[in-house]
Design a protein around this motif. Structure first.
Motif, PDB file in Angstrom:
ATOM      1  N   VAL A  65      -5.964  -1.981  -3.972  1.00  0.00           N
ATOM      2  CA  VAL A  65      -5.157  -1.712  -5.169  1.00  0.00           C
ATOM      3  C   VAL A  65      -3.770  -1.225  -4.771  1.00  0.00           C
ATOM      4  N   ARG A  66      -3.706  -0.341  -3.795  1.00  0.00           N
ATOM      5  CA  ARG A  66      -2.412   0.201  -3.344  1.00  0.00           C
ATOM      6  C   ARG A  66      -1.500  -0.909  -2.831  1.00  0.00           C
ATOM      7  N   ARG A  67      -2.073  -1.898  -2.138  1.00  0.00           N
ATOM      8  CA  ARG A  67      -1.270  -3.019  -1.633  1.00  0.00           C
ATOM      9  C   ARG A  67      -0.680  -3.852  -2.764  1.00  0.00           C
ATOM     10  N   HIS A  68      -1.377  -3.971  -3.869  1.00  0.00           N
ATOM     11  CA  HIS A  68      -0.951  -4.847  -4.965  1.00  0.00           C
ATOM     12  C   HIS A  68      -0.128  -4.137  -6.040  1.00  0.00           C
ATOM     13  N   THR A  69      -0.169  -2.830  -6.099  1.00  0.00           N
ATOM     14  CA  THR A  69       0.477  -2.101  -7.192  1.00  0.00           C
ATOM     15  C   THR A  69       1.970  -2.396  -7.328  1.00  0.00           C
ATOM     16  N   PRO A  70       2.791  -2.335  -6.280  1.00  0.00           N
ATOM     17  CA  PRO A  70       4.225  -2.600  -6.462  1.00  0.00           C
ATOM     18  C   PRO A  70       4.505  -3.996  -7.029  1.00  0.00           C
ATOM     19  N   ARG A  71       3.791  -5.005  -6.543  1.00  0.00           N
ATOM     20  CA  ARG A  71       3.986  -6.358  -7.036  1.00  0.00           C
ATOM     21  C   ARG A  71       3.614  -6.470  -8.506  1.00  0.00           C
ATOM     22  N   MET A  72       2.490  -5.868  -8.892  1.00  0.00           N
ATOM     23  CA  MET A  72       2.048  -5.937 -10.289  1.00  0.00           C
ATOM     24  C   MET A  72       3.033  -5.215 -11.208  1.00  0.00           C
ATOM     25  N   GLU A  73       3.527  -4.064 -10.773  1.00  0.00           N
ATOM     26  CA  GLU A  73       4.495  -3.344 -11.607  1.00  0.00           C
ATOM     27  C   GLU A  73       5.766  -4.156 -11.808  1.00  0.00           C
ATOM     28  N   ARG A  74       6.240  -4.823 -10.742  1.00  0.00           N
ATOM     29  CA  ARG A  74       7.421  -5.686 -10.867  1.00  0.00           C
ATOM     30  C   ARG A  74       7.159  -6.838 -11.830  1.00  0.00           C
ATOM     31  N   ARG A 118     -39.421   5.439  -1.762  1.00  0.00           N
ATOM     32  CA  ARG A 118     -38.611   6.626  -2.024  1.00  0.00           C
ATOM     33  C   ARG A 118     -38.955   7.790  -1.088  1.00  0.00           C
ATOM     34  N   ARG A 119     -39.893   7.593  -0.177  1.00  0.00           N
ATOM     35  CA  ARG A 119     -40.171   8.629   0.825  1.00  0.00           C
ATOM     36  C   ARG A 119     -39.385   8.394   2.107  1.00  0.00           C
ATOM     37  N   ARG A 120     -38.789   7.202   2.257  1.00  0.00           N
ATOM     38  CA  ARG A 120     -37.978   6.889   3.445  1.00  0.00           C
ATOM     39  C   ARG A 120     -36.611   6.431   2.999  1.00  0.00           C
ATOM     40  N   TRP A 121     -35.585   7.117   3.482  1.00  0.00           N
ATOM     41  CA  TRP A 121     -34.209   6.811   3.104  1.00  0.00           C
ATOM     42  C   TRP A 121     -33.415   6.409   4.337  1.00  0.00           C
ATOM     43  N   VAL A 122     -32.384   5.590   4.124  1.00  0.00           N
ATOM     44  CA  VAL A 122     -31.539   5.118   5.214  1.00  0.00           C
ATOM     45  C   VAL A 122     -30.080   5.184   4.754  1.00  0.00           C
ATOM     46  N   ASN A 123     -29.182   5.317   5.711  1.00  0.00           N
ATOM     47  CA  ASN A 123     -27.745   5.289   5.434  1.00  0.00           C
ATOM     48  C   ASN A 123     -27.162   3.976   5.925  1.00  0.00           C
ATOM     49  N   GLN A 124     -26.231   3.440   5.141  1.00  0.00           N
ATOM     50  CA  GLN A 124     -25.434   2.305   5.585  1.00  0.00           C
ATOM     51  C   GLN A 124     -23.975   2.701   5.394  1.00  0.00           C
ATOM     52  N   TYR A 125     -23.115   2.200   6.276  1.00  0.00           N
ATOM     53  CA  TYR A 125     -21.720   2.607   6.271  1.00  0.00           C
ATOM     54  C   TYR A 125     -20.811   1.401   6.057  1.00  0.00           C
ATOM     55  N   ALA A 126     -19.777   1.609   5.259  1.00  0.00           N
ATOM     56  CA  ALA A 126     -18.798   0.558   4.977  1.00  0.00           C
ATOM     57  C   ALA A 126     -17.402   1.109   5.237  1.00  0.00           C
ATOM     58  N   THR A 127     -16.424   0.219   5.254  1.00  0.00           N
ATOM     59  CA  THR A 127     -15.040   0.635   5.396  1.00  0.00           C
ATOM     60  C   THR A 127     -14.680   1.495   4.190  1.00  0.00           C
ATOM     61  N   PRO A 128     -14.342   2.777   4.410  1.00  0.00           N
ATOM     62  CA  PRO A 128     -14.057   3.640   3.259  1.00  0.00           C
ATOM     63  C   PRO A 128     -12.775   3.235   2.533  1.00  0.00           C
ATOM     64  N   LEU A 129     -12.772   3.479   1.240  1.00  0.00           N
ATOM     65  CA  LEU A 129     -11.625   3.264   0.355  1.00  0.00           C
ATOM     66  C   LEU A 129     -11.151   1.812   0.328  1.00  0.00           C
ATOM     67  N   TRP A 130     -12.076   0.863   0.440  1.00  0.00           N
ATOM     68  CA  TRP A 130     -11.705  -0.556   0.397  1.00  0.00           C
ATOM     69  C   TRP A 130     -11.080  -0.908  -0.945  1.00  0.00           C
ATOM     70  N   TRP A 131     -11.582  -0.353  -2.026  1.00  0.00           N
ATOM     71  CA  TRP A 131     -11.030  -0.615  -3.364  1.00  0.00           C
ATOM     72  C   TRP A 131      -9.634  -0.021  -3.476  1.00  0.00           C
ATOM     73  N   ASP A 132      -9.504   1.257  -3.123  1.00  0.00           N
ATOM     74  CA  ASP A 132      -8.232   1.968  -3.252  1.00  0.00           C
ATOM     75  C   ASP A 132      -7.128   1.333  -2.396  1.00  0.00           C
ATOM     76  N   ALA A 133      -7.464   0.958  -1.162  1.00  0.00           N
ATOM     77  CA  ALA A 133      -6.465   0.360  -0.272  1.00  0.00           C
ATOM     78  C   ALA A 133      -5.986  -0.992  -0.810  1.00  0.00           C
ATOM     79  N   LYS A 174      -7.472  -9.153  -8.428  1.00  0.00           N
ATOM     80  CA  LYS A 174      -8.901  -9.438  -8.610  1.00  0.00           C
ATOM     81  C   LYS A 174      -9.401 -10.335  -7.480  1.00  0.00           C
ATOM     82  N   ASP A 175      -8.626 -11.379  -7.147  1.00  0.00           N
ATOM     83  CA  ASP A 175      -9.034 -12.290  -6.076  1.00  0.00           C
ATOM     84  C   ASP A 175      -9.136 -11.572  -4.739  1.00  0.00           C
ATOM     85  N   ASP A 176      -8.172 -10.683  -4.466  1.00  0.00           N
ATOM     86  CA  ASP A 176      -8.190  -9.935  -3.206  1.00  0.00           C
ATOM     87  C   ASP A 176      -9.363  -8.955  -3.173  1.00  0.00           C
ATOM     88  N   LEU A 177      -9.638  -8.276  -4.295  1.00  0.00           N
ATOM     89  CA  LEU A 177     -10.782  -7.364  -4.354  1.00  0.00           C
ATOM     90  C   LEU A 177     -12.088  -8.129  -4.129  1.00  0.00           C
TER      91      LEU A 177
END
Length: 168
Positions: free
Chosen positions: A145-154, A128-143, A43-46
């Motif tokens: 979680v993947r880093r923490h999963t082995p430690r949490m399972e242990r 709502r007649r003008r739209w814009v895109n913003q971009y972020a680092t994709p899969l920030w949540w998934d990455a 949670k702290d890392d997220l």
């Protein structure tokens, strides 16, 4: 946005039943606290990842001006504050880390999912007649979680082994 669950359903269910039968309230509280402690670094890392997430804009066109923000809180801080942990030792035992949509302002419920995909598309200052895109680092949540999963399972396996030993 996907939630993260720490569970080994068979083992946790069996231990939960045995705890109820043994009446070990102190053991249950200890197990609850230790499972929560295993999920807190995630949670702290997220939270810190969200607060530092790089969100880039496609840029403002020439002659275009800004306007007032629809929300008085910064987006990253708002989402980071909505990340929660819950631990259950009853019917469906385990830990869950998720974004509580109820703590997000109206209209922001899907933004964490869009940021995890890597692209946030929204109207410019509510127009709502003008739209814009913003971009972020994709899969920030998934990455994260993947880093923490082995430690949490242990950690959870260690907690379960300790509780089993105390019940025997």
């Amino acid at each position: 946005m996907r939630e993260v669950r720490i569970s080994n359903t068979g083992s946790l269910l069996e231990l939960s039943r045995r705890l109820r039968a043994a009446g070990g309230e102190n053991i249950r509280q200890s197990m609850h606290r230790r499972i929560r402690r295993a999920a807190e670094p995630l949670k702290d890392d997220l939270t810190s990842t969200m607060r530092g997430l790089d969100i880039r804009s496609q840029g403002r066109g020439q002659g275009k001006r800004g306007g007032p923000s629809l929300n008085d809180r910064p987006l990253r801080a708002t989402i980071a504050d909505a990340i929660r942990i819950s631990v259950r030792t009853g019917a469906s035992p385990g830990a869950r880390v998720w974004i509580d949509r109820g703590r997000l302002p109206a209209g922001y419920e899907n933004i964490p999912h869009q940021l995890n995909i890597g692209r946030l598309r929204h109207p410019v200052f509510g127009n709502r007649r003008r739209w814009v895109n913003q971009y972020a680092t994709p899969l920030w949540w998934d990455a994260t979680v993947r880093r923490h999963t082995p430690r949490m399972e242990r950690e959870v396996a260690r907690v379960l082994d300790d509780v089993r030993r105390r019940l025997e």
